[in-house]
Write a protein that holds these residues in place. Sequence first.
Motif, PDB file in Angstrom:
ATOM      1  N   UNK A  11       0.835  -1.208   0.000  1.00  0.00           N
ATOM      2  CA  UNK A  11       0.000   0.000   0.000  1.00  0.00           C
ATOM      3  C   UNK A  11       0.868   1.256   0.000  1.00  0.00           C
ATOM      4  N   UNK A  12       1.912   1.250   0.825  1.00  0.00           N
ATOM      5  CA  UNK A  12       2.816   2.398   0.878  1.00  0.00           C
ATOM      6  C   UNK A  12       3.502   2.612  -0.473  1.00  0.00           C
ATOM      7  N   UNK A  13       4.009   1.526  -1.056  1.00  0.00           N
ATOM      8  CA  UNK A  13       4.704   1.633  -2.341  1.00  0.00           C
ATOM      9  C   UNK A  13       3.769   2.118  -3.448  1.00  0.00           C
ATOM     10  N   UNK A  14       2.514   1.640  -3.444  1.00  0.00           N
ATOM     11  CA  UNK A  14       1.565   2.076  -4.471  1.00  0.00           C
ATOM     12  C   UNK A  14       1.283   3.570  -4.364  1.00  0.00           C
ATOM     13  N   UNK A  15       1.148   4.069  -3.149  1.00  0.00           N
ATOM     14  CA  UNK A  15       0.918   5.505  -2.972  1.00  0.00           C
ATOM     15  C   UNK A  15       2.116   6.312  -3.465  1.00  0.00           C
ATOM     16  N   UNK A  16       3.307   5.834  -3.109  1.00  0.00           N
ATOM     17  CA  UNK A  16       4.528   6.533  -3.508  1.00  0.00           C
ATOM     18  C   UNK A  16       4.690   6.530  -5.030  1.00  0.00           C
ATOM     19  N   UNK A  17       4.464   5.372  -5.658  1.00  0.00           N
ATOM     20  CA  UNK A  17       4.592   5.286  -7.114  1.00  0.00           C
ATOM     21  C   UNK A  17       3.533   6.155  -7.794  1.00  0.00           C
ATOM     22  N   UNK A  18       2.341   6.203  -7.261  1.00  0.00           N
ATOM     23  CA  UNK A  18       1.287   7.055  -7.845  1.00  0.00           C
ATOM     24  C   UNK A  18       1.693   8.527  -7.799  1.00  0.00           C
ATOM     25  N   UNK A  19       2.223   8.943  -6.655  1.00  0.00           N
ATOM     26  CA  UNK A  19       2.677  10.335  -6.542  1.00  0.00           C
ATOM     27  C   UNK A  19       3.830  10.608  -7.509  1.00  0.00           C
ATOM     28  N   UNK A  20       4.777   9.654  -7.579  1.00  0.00           N
ATOM     29  CA  UNK A  20       5.928   9.848  -8.465  1.00  0.00           C
ATOM     30  C   UNK A  20       5.521   9.832  -9.937  1.00  0.00           C
ATOM     31  N   UNK A  21       4.552   8.995 -10.279  1.00  0.00           N
ATOM     32  CA  UNK A  21       4.070   8.977 -11.674  1.00  0.00           C
ATOM     33  C   UNK A  21       3.412  10.306 -12.026  1.00  0.00           C
ATOM     34  N   UNK A  22       2.620  10.816 -11.101  1.00  0.00           N
ATOM     35  CA  UNK A  22       1.945  12.091 -11.357  1.00  0.00           C
ATOM     36  C   UNK A  22       2.963  13.218 -11.538  1.00  0.00           C
ATOM     37  N   UNK A  23       4.073  13.117 -10.815  1.00  0.00           N
ATOM     38  CA  UNK A  23       5.114  14.145 -10.923  1.00  0.00           C
ATOM     39  C   UNK A  23       6.163  13.767 -11.967  1.00  0.00           C
TER      40      UNK A  23
ATOM     41  N   UNK B 213       8.279  11.319 -11.906  1.00  0.00           N
ATOM     42  CA  UNK B 213       9.546  10.976 -11.275  1.00  0.00           C
ATOM     43  C   UNK B 213       9.681   9.492 -10.973  1.00  0.00           C
ATOM     44  N   UNK B 214       8.751   8.670 -11.399  1.00  0.00           N
ATOM     45  CA  UNK B 214       8.797   7.231 -11.099  1.00  0.00           C
ATOM     46  C   UNK B 214      10.001   6.599 -11.784  1.00  0.00           C
ATOM     47  N   UNK B 215      10.743   5.836 -11.014  1.00  0.00           N
ATOM     48  CA  UNK B 215      11.951   5.191 -11.560  1.00  0.00           C
ATOM     49  C   UNK B 215      11.662   3.731 -11.886  1.00  0.00           C
ATOM     50  N   UNK B 216      12.435   3.149 -12.775  1.00  0.00           N
ATOM     51  CA  UNK B 216      12.253   1.720 -13.081  1.00  0.00           C
ATOM     52  C   UNK B 216      12.441   0.836 -11.836  1.00  0.00           C
ATOM     53  N   UNK B 217      13.332   1.250 -10.952  1.00  0.00           N
ATOM     54  CA  UNK B 217      13.568   0.470  -9.734  1.00  0.00           C
ATOM     55  C   UNK B 217      12.325   0.451  -8.845  1.00  0.00           C
TER      56      UNK B 217
END
Length: 149
Positions: free
Chosen positions: A95-107, A109-113
């Motif tokens: 759940x934490x990772x999904x929230x972080x990736x969603x925020x990073x995708x919106x900005x 900034x999502x990385x392949x890692x």
Amino acid sequence: MRRIVILAVVALLTACGESGPNQAETLLQQANADYEQGRYDEGLRRIDSLRKVYPNAIDTRKKALRLQQDIELKKAQQELASTDSLLQLVQHDLDYQQEKVSRDKAALRATPEELTLLTRTRMRRDSLRTQCEVLGAKIRYIHKKQKEK
């Protein structure tokens, strides 16, 4: 002399035949002690030995089968509890990772890692869910078999 040897062999076979059920019962008692002390694998090994070495000890083998079901049930229940606890931790992490990736995708900034880690965590969660379902089915099956007897 030949007669003495024959009598000795008959006496030996008779003595072994009488001690077999006693030894089978002893193995069963040891397996029961292992069960009570939480040494489930050792108890199952003793039951397996009893079934292989004493195939004619029918009553003892019936008792051993009931004990084997109890051991398998207890072992599965403990494994289910620990797997469920681990599943909850992994779900929280996911759940934490999904929230972080969603925020990073919106900005943007999502990385392949990050995405790889998210996918692996999702796979781990799915694997744990499957394991919980299998253990639950095993527990239900053992309960069903215990009710049949």
